[in-house]
Design an enzyme around this catalytic site. Structure first.
Site, short mmCIF file in Angstrom:
data_model
loop_
_atom_site.label_atom_id
_atom_site.label_comp_id
_atom_site.label_asym_id
_atom_site.label_seq_id
_atom_site.Cartn_x
_atom_site.Cartn_y
_atom_site.Cartn_z
N ARG A 12 8.36 35.36 40.60
CA ARG A 12 7.64 36.24 39.66
C ARG A 12 6.52 35.53 38.90
O ARG A 12 6.11 35.97 37.84
CB ARG A 12 8.60 36.90 38.67
N LYS B 54 -8.57 37.31 40.27
CA LYS B 54 -8.29 38.29 41.33
C LYS B 54 -7.70 37.54 42.52
O LYS B 54 -8.31 36.59 43.02
CB LYS B 54 -9.56 39.01 41.78
N GLU C 262 -23.46 35.71 46.25
CA GLU C 262 -22.77 36.00 44.99
C GLU C 262 -23.55 35.42 43.80
O GLU C 262 -23.51 35.97 42.70
CB GLU C 262 -21.33 35.45 45.02
N LYS D 81 -19.79 34.98 35.12
CA LYS D 81 -18.49 35.51 35.55
C LYS D 81 -17.49 35.43 34.41
O LYS D 81 -16.73 36.37 34.17
CB LYS D 81 -17.99 34.75 36.78
N GLU E 262 -10.69 45.04 35.03
CA GLU E 262 -11.69 45.91 35.66
C GLU E 262 -11.51 47.39 35.28
O GLU E 262 -11.38 48.26 36.14
CB GLU E 262 -11.65 45.74 37.19
N ARG F 116 -16.37 44.88 34.59
CA ARG F 116 -16.08 43.97 35.72
C ARG F 116 -16.42 44.60 37.08
O ARG F 116 -16.73 43.89 38.03
CB ARG F 116 -14.61 43.52 35.69
N ASN G 241 -18.90 43.97 41.68
CA ASN G 241 -18.73 44.45 43.06
C ASN G 241 -20.02 45.01 43.65
O ASN G 241 -19.97 45.76 44.64
CB ASN G 241 -17.64 45.52 43.11
N HIS H 288 -20.39 45.31 47.38
CA HIS H 288 -19.10 45.03 47.99
C HIS H 288 -18.50 46.23 48.72
O HIS H 288 -17.80 46.06 49.72
CB HIS H 288 -18.10 44.51 46.95
N HIS I 104 -17.48 45.43 52.24
CA HIS I 104 -16.08 45.48 52.71
C HIS I 104 -15.97 46.38 53.94
O HIS I 104 -15.17 46.10 54.85
CB HIS I 104 -15.17 46.01 51.59
N HIS J 246 -18.02 36.97 54.22
CA HIS J 246 -17.97 37.89 53.08
C HIS J 246 -19.34 37.97 52.38
O HIS J 246 -19.86 39.06 52.12
CB HIS J 246 -16.88 37.42 52.11
P1 NAD Z 1 -13.61 30.66 53.20
O1 NAD Z 1 -12.52 30.41 52.26
O2 NAD Z 1 -13.27 31.26 54.51
O3 NAD Z 1 -14.40 29.29 53.43
C1 NAD Z 1 -15.48 29.29 54.31
C2 NAD Z 1 -15.32 28.22 55.41
O4 NAD Z 1 -15.67 26.95 54.87
C3 NAD Z 1 -13.93 28.08 55.95
O5 NAD Z 1 -13.99 27.78 57.32
C4 NAD Z 1 -13.40 26.88 55.17
O6 NAD Z 1 -12.35 26.22 55.81
C5 NAD Z 1 -14.63 26.02 55.10
N1 NAD Z 1 -14.70 25.07 54.01
C6 NAD Z 1 -14.23 25.21 52.76
N2 NAD Z 1 -14.65 24.21 51.98
C7 NAD Z 1 -15.39 23.40 52.78
C8 NAD Z 1 -16.09 22.19 52.56
N3 NAD Z 1 -16.19 21.66 51.34
N4 NAD Z 1 -16.72 21.62 53.60
C9 NAD Z 1 -16.68 22.21 54.83
N5 NAD Z 1 -16.05 23.35 55.11
C10 NAD Z 1 -15.41 23.94 54.07
O7 NAD Z 1 -14.73 31.61 52.57
P2 NAD Z 1 -15.37 31.73 51.10
O8 NAD Z 1 -16.73 32.22 51.31
O9 NAD Z 1 -15.15 30.53 50.30
O10 NAD Z 1 -14.50 32.89 50.45
C11 NAD Z 1 -14.50 34.19 50.97
C12 NAD Z 1 -13.26 34.90 50.50
O11 NAD Z 1 -13.29 34.98 49.07
C13 NAD Z 1 -13.15 36.31 51.00
O12 NAD Z 1 -11.83 36.52 51.47
C14 NAD Z 1 -13.42 37.17 49.78
O13 NAD Z 1 -12.74 38.38 49.83
C15 NAD Z 1 -12.92 36.29 48.68
N6 NAD Z 1 -13.52 36.56 47.36
C16 NAD Z 1 -12.69 36.70 46.32
C17 NAD Z 1 -13.20 36.89 45.05
C18 NAD Z 1 -12.27 36.97 43.88
O14 NAD Z 1 -12.72 37.31 42.79
N7 NAD Z 1 -11.02 36.64 44.03
C19 NAD Z 1 -14.58 36.96 44.86
C20 NAD Z 1 -15.42 36.81 45.97
C21 NAD Z 1 -14.88 36.61 47.23
N1 GLY Z 2 -15.54 39.29 42.70
C1 GLY Z 2 -15.32 40.43 41.86
C2 GLY Z 2 -14.50 40.15 40.67
O1 GLY Z 2 -14.04 39.06 40.45
O2 GLY Z 2 -14.27 41.04 39.90
#
Ligand code: NAD
Ligand code: GLY
Length: 362
Positions: free
Chosen positions: A120, A142, A184, A226, A236, A240, A244, A247, A251, A264
């Site tokens: 939990r 998130k 972003e 942010k 949100e 917030r 998006n 997005h 998405h 993404h």
């Molecule tokens: P990712 O986590 O897939 O990383 C991108 C690629 O880079 C992967 O292959 C990873 O292994 C590689 N990598 C990571 N660090 C590296 C480094 N320093 N050197 C070389 N390679 C490296 O993608 P991302 O763009 O970081 O994240 C996308 C994800 O984030 C999506 O799933 C999206 O939905 C999510 N997201 C979440 C939020 C949130 O608020 N929680 C906001 C925006 C996006």
């Molecule tokens: N990436 C959207 C949020 O964090 O709200």
């Protein structure tokens, strides 16, 4: 090192941005309830940074467990999440052990969701290693996994105790991933920070060339934006949702093509242009504004045309969006460049027409 706080009362936490932070176990140790932590990473990031972070924690007396997950958006699902629970249980991790996510947004989102659920809720720390995760996903709590019917559909709000963004890790990031992160970054300028947008228009090539000073400025300014939005509206219920921008369209691209086809950030970039087309149809922005959005994204080597999916499929996928209320689609649009709003004023016909304008020719 630059630091700022996400002001969330008793759940407030620091974001540290700087060079060599994966070696700074001393920044993590004071936040641990017990000297035991599981680092969750993936098979791409592990050979680059796992040994360093592990060693830095061991030096300050932390018992470290390591878990490597497969790499890719297509693994952000129940099956992979279960591997985290398996490892936590097999290693007898307790509620006061800490989960540390080392990697990009996929690892951060999935690690955070595992931490939110395990017994939990166990303490959670983010060590983001992509530009996208350093400017966006590691901040704000998130967490989620994807469902075949919709992106990030299963998740929780769960804040980390610390975000440690080591800008040196970006030196190994592929160019395409750097661009995805820039989507972003540009988003903050477009939704609420016009001076930052202007700065980006003047400096995007420096950022793309990974000029350390320019990158550090862009990351810090993004995190300031942010953190302000999250502090004002953690769950949100209002502002917030502006984060998006692009997005809902993005998405639909990610889900429609299959997770992992478009990055993404790439999908979000195309979505931000469609949102501009739609805002123009509503008479809120002009043709020059649409071109302005498009040009900056193109300079960041991001797509400005949508993925080739049937418009009906876009609309269908968009109806799964978390902003849908009473079946009504609510979209983030531009009241002006630098000022986004959430609106349900666009009709299906207008949305379809904005998408069509951005579809590549048959
Ligand atoms: P990712 O986590 O897939 O990383 C991108 C690629 O880079 C992967 O292959 C990873 O292994 C590689 N990598 C990571 N660090 C590296 C480094 N320093 N050197 C070389 N390679 C490296 O993608 P991302 O763009 O970081 O994240 C996308 C994800 O984030 C999506 O799933 C999206 O939905 C999510 N997201 C979440 C939020 C949130 O608020 N929680 C906001 C925006 C996006
Ligand atoms: N990436 C959207 C949020 O964090 O709200």
């Amino acid at each position: 090192m630059q630091s700022l706080n996400v002001e969330l009362g008793e759940r407030a936490y620091p974001i540290h941005i700087g060079r060599g932070l994966v070696d700074r176990g001393d920044l993590i140790r004071p936040l641990l309830k017990q000297p035991r932590a599981m680092i969750v990473t993936n098979t791409t990031v592990a050979p680059l940074y796992l040994a360093r972070l592990s060693a830095a924690l061991k030096v300050v007396g932390v018992d470290v467990i390591e878990l490597q997950l497969p790499d890719g958006e297509q693994y952000k699902n129940w099956e992979t999440l279960n591997l985290v629970f398996d490892a936590l249980l097999q290693n007898r991790c307790e509620r006061s052990s800490t989960l540390i996510a080392l990697g990009g947004g996929v690892i951060g989102d999935m690690g955070g969701f595992a931490a939110a659920c395990y017994q939990r809720g166990m303490p959670f720390i983010q060590v983001p290693t992509t530009l996208l995760s350093q400017v966006d996903s590691s901040v704000g709590g998130k967490t989620a996994i994807n469902h075949p019917l919709g992106k990030n559909m299963i998740g929780a709000f769960y804040q980390p105790r610390l975000v440690l963004a080591d800008t040196d890790t970006l030196t190994t990031l592929p160019d395409r991933e750097l661009s995805a992160g820039l989507a972003e970054v540009i988003k903050y300028g477009l939704i609420r920070d016009l001076p930052f947008l202007e700065w980006l228009e003047g400096n995007i090539e420096r950022v793309m060339a990974r000029d350390p000073e320019a990158l550090a400025y862009a990351i810090h300014r993004s995190c300031v934006n942010k953190a302000q939005v999250v502090a004002a509206d953690e769950r949100e219920t209002g502002e917030r949702a502006l984060l998006n921008l692009g997005h809902t369209f993005g998405h639909a691209i990610e889900t429609g093509l299959g997770y992992g086809q478009w990055l993404h950030g790439e999908a979000v970039a195309a979505g931000m242009v469609i949102a501009a087309e739609l805002s123009q149809q509503l008479g809120w922005v002009g043709r020059d504004d649409v071109r302005r959005v498009e040009q900056l994204l193109a300079r960041a080597k991001l797509p400005t045309m949508a993925a080739k999916l049937p418009v009906a499929q876009y609309l269908d996928l968009m109806r799964h969006d978390k902003k849908v209320e009473g079946g009504r689609l609510r979209l983030v649009l531009y009241r002006a460049i630098g000022e986004a709003v959430v609106s349900d004023l666009a009709t299906d016909a207008q949305i379809a027409s904005a998408i069509e304008l951005r579809l590549p020719d048959a």
